[in-house]
Design a protein around this motif. Structure first.
Motif, PDB file in Angstrom:
ATOM      1  N   VAL A  29      -7.520  -3.717  -4.172  1.00  0.00           N
ATOM      2  CA  VAL A  29      -5.954  -3.539  -3.287  1.00  0.00           C
ATOM      3  C   VAL A  29      -6.118  -3.136  -2.005  1.00  0.00           C
ATOM      4  O   VAL A  29      -7.134  -2.330  -1.344  1.00  0.00           O
ATOM      5  CB  VAL A  29      -5.632  -2.374  -4.264  1.00  0.00           C
ATOM      6  N   HIS A  30      -5.697  -4.042  -0.589  1.00  0.00           N
ATOM      7  CA  HIS A  30      -5.675  -3.403   0.560  1.00  0.00           C
ATOM      8  C   HIS A  30      -3.928  -3.348   0.721  1.00  0.00           C
ATOM      9  O   HIS A  30      -3.535  -3.626   0.169  1.00  0.00           O
ATOM     10  CB  HIS A  30      -6.115  -5.776   1.088  1.00  0.00           C
ATOM     11  N   PHE A  31      -4.705  -2.434   2.047  1.00  0.00           N
ATOM     12  CA  PHE A  31      -2.599  -2.244   2.752  1.00  0.00           C
ATOM     13  C   PHE A  31      -3.037  -2.714   3.843  1.00  0.00           C
ATOM     14  O   PHE A  31      -4.204  -2.908   4.376  1.00  0.00           O
ATOM     15  CB  PHE A  31      -3.079  -0.399   2.481  1.00  0.00           C
ATOM     16  N   THR A  32      -1.372  -3.949   4.256  1.00  0.00           N
ATOM     17  CA  THR A  32      -1.684  -3.661   5.711  1.00  0.00           C
ATOM     18  C   THR A  32      -0.939  -4.259   5.965  1.00  0.00           C
ATOM     19  O   THR A  32       0.093  -3.438   5.419  1.00  0.00           O
ATOM     20  CB  THR A  32      -2.746  -5.985   5.509  1.00  0.00           C
ATOM     21  N   ARG A  33      -0.443  -4.745   7.156  1.00  0.00           N
ATOM     22  CA  ARG A  33       0.751  -5.044   7.459  1.00  0.00           C
ATOM     23  C   ARG A  33       1.065  -6.618   8.434  1.00  0.00           C
ATOM     24  O   ARG A  33      -0.026  -7.120   8.648  1.00  0.00           O
ATOM     25  CB  ARG A  33       0.946  -4.245   8.792  1.00  0.00           C
ATOM     26  N   GLY A  34       1.783  -6.842   8.161  1.00  0.00           N
ATOM     27  CA  GLY A  34       2.974  -8.483   8.734  1.00  0.00           C
ATOM     28  C   GLY A  34       1.194  -9.413   8.192  1.00  0.00           C
ATOM     29  O   GLY A  34       0.126 -10.022   8.673  1.00  0.00           O
ATOM     30  N   GLU A  36       1.600 -13.037   9.253  1.00  0.00           N
ATOM     31  CA  GLU A  36       1.382 -12.782  11.043  1.00  0.00           C
ATOM     32  C   GLU A  36      -0.115 -14.311  10.576  1.00  0.00           C
ATOM     33  O   GLU A  36      -0.868 -13.384  10.190  1.00  0.00           O
ATOM     34  CB  GLU A  36       1.726 -12.168  11.518  1.00  0.00           C
ATOM     35  N   LEU A  37       0.187 -14.796  12.025  1.00  0.00           N
ATOM     36  CA  LEU A  37      -0.931 -15.533  12.000  1.00  0.00           C
ATOM     37  C   LEU A  37      -2.006 -15.113  11.917  1.00  0.00           C
ATOM     38  O   LEU A  37      -3.476 -15.370  11.569  1.00  0.00           O
ATOM     39  CB  LEU A  37      -0.609 -16.979  13.580  1.00  0.00           C
ATOM     40  N   ASN A  38      -2.159 -14.000  13.480  1.00  0.00           N
ATOM     41  CA  ASN A  38      -3.293 -12.885  13.223  1.00  0.00           C
ATOM     42  C   ASN A  38      -3.725 -11.863  12.813  1.00  0.00           C
ATOM     43  O   ASN A  38      -4.282 -11.366  12.440  1.00  0.00           O
ATOM     44  CB  ASN A  38      -2.845 -12.253  14.352  1.00  0.00           C
ATOM     45  N   ASN A  39      -3.195 -12.476  11.015  1.00  0.00           N
ATOM     46  CA  ASN A  39      -3.970 -11.124  10.309  1.00  0.00           C
ATOM     47  C   ASN A  39      -4.238 -12.661   9.005  1.00  0.00           C
ATOM     48  O   ASN A  39      -4.028 -13.069   8.467  1.00  0.00           O
ATOM     49  CB  ASN A  39      -2.740 -10.453   9.415  1.00  0.00           C
ATOM     50  N   PRO A  40      -5.250 -12.318   9.022  1.00  0.00           N
ATOM     51  CA  PRO A  40      -6.214 -12.604   7.975  1.00  0.00           C
ATOM     52  C   PRO A  40      -7.157 -12.830   6.817  1.00  0.00           C
ATOM     53  O   PRO A  40      -7.556 -13.631   6.156  1.00  0.00           O
ATOM     54  CB  PRO A  40      -7.947 -12.884   8.849  1.00  0.00           C
ATOM     55  N   LEU A  41      -6.302 -12.102   6.078  1.00  0.00           N
ATOM     56  CA  LEU A  41      -6.495 -11.186   5.027  1.00  0.00           C
ATOM     57  C   LEU A  41      -6.737 -11.935   3.887  1.00  0.00           C
ATOM     58  O   LEU A  41      -7.201 -12.694   2.843  1.00  0.00           O
ATOM     59  CB  LEU A  41      -5.738  -9.987   4.859  1.00  0.00           C
ATOM     60  N   GLN A  74       3.963   5.355   3.658  1.00  0.00           N
ATOM     61  CA  GLN A  74       2.156   4.998   3.527  1.00  0.00           C
ATOM     62  C   GLN A  74       0.933   6.085   2.783  1.00  0.00           C
ATOM     63  O   GLN A  74       0.161   5.496   2.304  1.00  0.00           O
ATOM     64  CB  GLN A  74       1.155   4.385   4.957  1.00  0.00           C
TER      65      GLN A  74
END
Lengths: 400, 400
Positions: free
Chosen positions: B26-31, B34-39, B241
């Motif tokens: 379970v990952h917590f991220t933002r955006g 968005e192209l700069n988010n490789p998750l 958060q």
């Protein structure tokens, strides 16, 4: 993918690991619903004392052969009333592939489950061939996220193979088992007496799965089958009992020890001969029994194994001889009818892609290195497969 | 059951044990898109290099608030084309409980899965609230016996509770989650940015599950919620958060350590306050959000716990105060409307039986011993529950 990337440190992660263990027993008995056989009552009360709610789902194909079955069920429930209560009359559903081709059957079972107030601690007692067990199992697995399923397989195929495993399913979009889940049963009760009334085709059909598992895992078992082929053809119950027990045992061992019981990977080692079998069932409008199609699939993949130099000629011949001694035909016209129409939906080799799609990932087929030892491959040569089909056709013409 | 019984020695048995382990992050991220988010690309390529087939299923409720979402998805797939291929335009499905009330939606997804040739190594990327994730998850779990599911929960409730768990489901026969399976996701990607566009009701609603898990498991966390109630009401993202992370963590820990992740037993310790919540959702025609109903269910079962002398008065009052500080109403007329019509389907206390039926076995409810510690009971006194409802009604009138 490497320019202007956000640092991964922006991401917080929780790693989740969910271990689940499924336990179930496969019992072998006779006279399951006779009043002096307490097995079913014992299985039900093992999880506590109060009488359990049970919905029986019965294969209509049994009715002509087992005219006393419904009365026996009612008498059993009356005698063992401390152990079980049938919530209504048994639901009689069509047998054979028809059970898996009509999505309304699953809906009807869901309706009954709702009306009868079955819960996760209630039981579906599914009595019939593999198709009925698959359909009832799918209905059970999806109601309340899983009602307990007791399988009573009544065919050789179901007793030694499909009925002891961890899958269920129905067909959709013309594809076998398109819908289904992995859901181990609560228990499996194999009653040999059901086999006495099978017609010869259904008696024979299930033997193909024993041949299959013997070829990829157990040369001694294949030798047993070869030696007992005449007895099996003559419907010797002792030989069949041993065949079913050993086949079920190998199947169960495989599920436990494969490391991938729910088939998350690309490999399905037990499915030797099955890519062609599934497609041939469809191409023959299910006029071929599953086991009959598997016998052809085994013959085809064994012949292919021989032609690419993997399998010795003597082993290959023994395999074809044993299958024929068991009474299997090793050829149907559907093997060649659409051979050269690559995009035609009836093209046999589309079965390779469908097999791959169903499981996912890389194409992974089991071939034979020798009797008792399978080996996985990821590429096949269709031209060699065409030669294999031609050989089977030739073999068939000689036999006629 | 003891006279004339066949010897059990007539029965041969094979004991089967199937261990299965499900791992997911379970990952917590933002955006997230968005192209700069490789998750997402990293999660997809972790299982091998070739671009993965993905079907996006998107909650229609997002469309007005996230007008750029579909364009962002397309741009993401273009940028990370080595990692993923969308097999078609995203499937837009109704949001909220409507997603779970229309069985045709599951069928439509199955159609798409078939047409697009998705396999067990392909992905459903479900983006939306808990109901859409539940519906898409059910479709994914039943096609080919399980296509990989990546959940992108877009509500507080889904990010901290339903979206991180191991269940899916749709409603049938007027019963919540009548159909469904246990099927852990492949991964969960929680993007906080989705929360900024939630309306106040949906923002608040998910907090109820955090209150719930804090009350039964973690007094410090409940204290955190109480102290941060004003900040949460003012939509402080930092507080939210932390709340989501801790709630998800407690939820995941419970699944791993409970010993019964697939709920084979009679107990569902996390479902504090949920028997009434499920029934109230139905009685209000789902006008109550799940979390709003859970808040009332928590208030009701806390009040009951207080009235039977299990929970200290000060704890009880703090619970009601915190819920109200968070903006929850603790009373709806449906609590009493049909109070005295025992057989009426709209009778609140039928929810107890439905709760028991859904899970199976003995009635098992979680009550509170103190803040941070739940305790299970198997019997309840409906007269005391009526007093609890009267207390909540009184409390509500005072508050008006």
């Amino acid at each position: 993918m490497t320019i202007g990337i956000k640092s991964a440190s922006n991401v917080r992660s929780l790693k989740q690991c969910v271990p689940v263990t499924f336990n179930y027993d496969v019992h072998f008995t006779r006279g399951l619903f006779e009043l002096n056989n307490p097995l079913l009552a014992q299985v039900l009360t093992a999880a506590g004392d109060s009488p359990k709610k049970v919905l029986a789902v019965v294969d209509a194909g049994l009715m002509p052969h087992q005219p006393a079955l419904l009365d026996n069920l009612a008498a059993y429930a009356e005698f063992y009333r401390d152990a079980l209560i049938f919530v209504q009359q048994p639901a009689i559903v069509p047998g054979g592939e028809a059970a898996k081709n009509d999505p309304q059957l699953v809906e009807q079972l869901h309706h009954i489950i709702d009306r009868a107030g079955l819960c996760r601690h209630s039981y579906i007692l599914a009595i019939g061939g593999g198709a009925v067990l698959d359909m009832a199992g799918y209905a059970a697995a999806t109601a309340h996220r899983g009602i307990r399923l007791i399988r009573v397989p009544t065919t050789v195929l179901a007793q030694n193979d499909s009925g002891v495993g961890v899958k269920n399913g129905i067909n959709a979009f013309g594809k076998k088992n398109f819908l289904g889940t992995f859901a181990p049963p609560y228990a499996v009760l194999n009653d040999l007496d059901f086999l006495t009334t099978l017609d010869d085709r259904n008696w024979r059909s299930g033997i193909a799965e024993a041949v299959k598992v013997a070829l990829i895992k157990d040369a001694d078992f294949f030798d047993f089958i070869t030696r007992h082929a005449p007895a099996l053809v003559q419907r010797d119950m002792q030989a069949m009992q041993e065949l079913i027990y050993r086949c079920a045992q190998l199947h169960l061992e495989h599920i436990t020890t494969s490391g991938d019981p729910f088939e998350k990977g690309s490999s399905r080692p037990l499915d030797f001969g099955h890519w062609a079998a599934h497609k041939l069932e469809q191409l023959t409008n299910y006029n071929l029994r599953h086991g009959e199609a598997v016998a052809i699939g085994i013959a085809l993949d064994s012949t292919y194994s021989y032609l690419i130099g993997l399998l010795a000629k003597s082993d290959w011949q023994q395999i074809l001889n044993t299958l024929q001694a068991l009474g299997f035909s090793l050829y149907v016209p559907e093997l060649v009818a659409q051979l050269h129409q690559l995009e035609h939906p009836d093209y046999l080799f589309r079965g390779l892609r469908e097999f791959q799609e169903h499981l996912g990932g890389e194409l992974t087929l089991m071939l034979l290195e020798k009797i008792g030892k399978g080996v996985e491959v990821h590429h096949v040569d269709l031209l060699v497969y065409e030669r294999a089909i031609a050989l089977l056709q030739h073999h068939n013409q000689l036999g006629e």
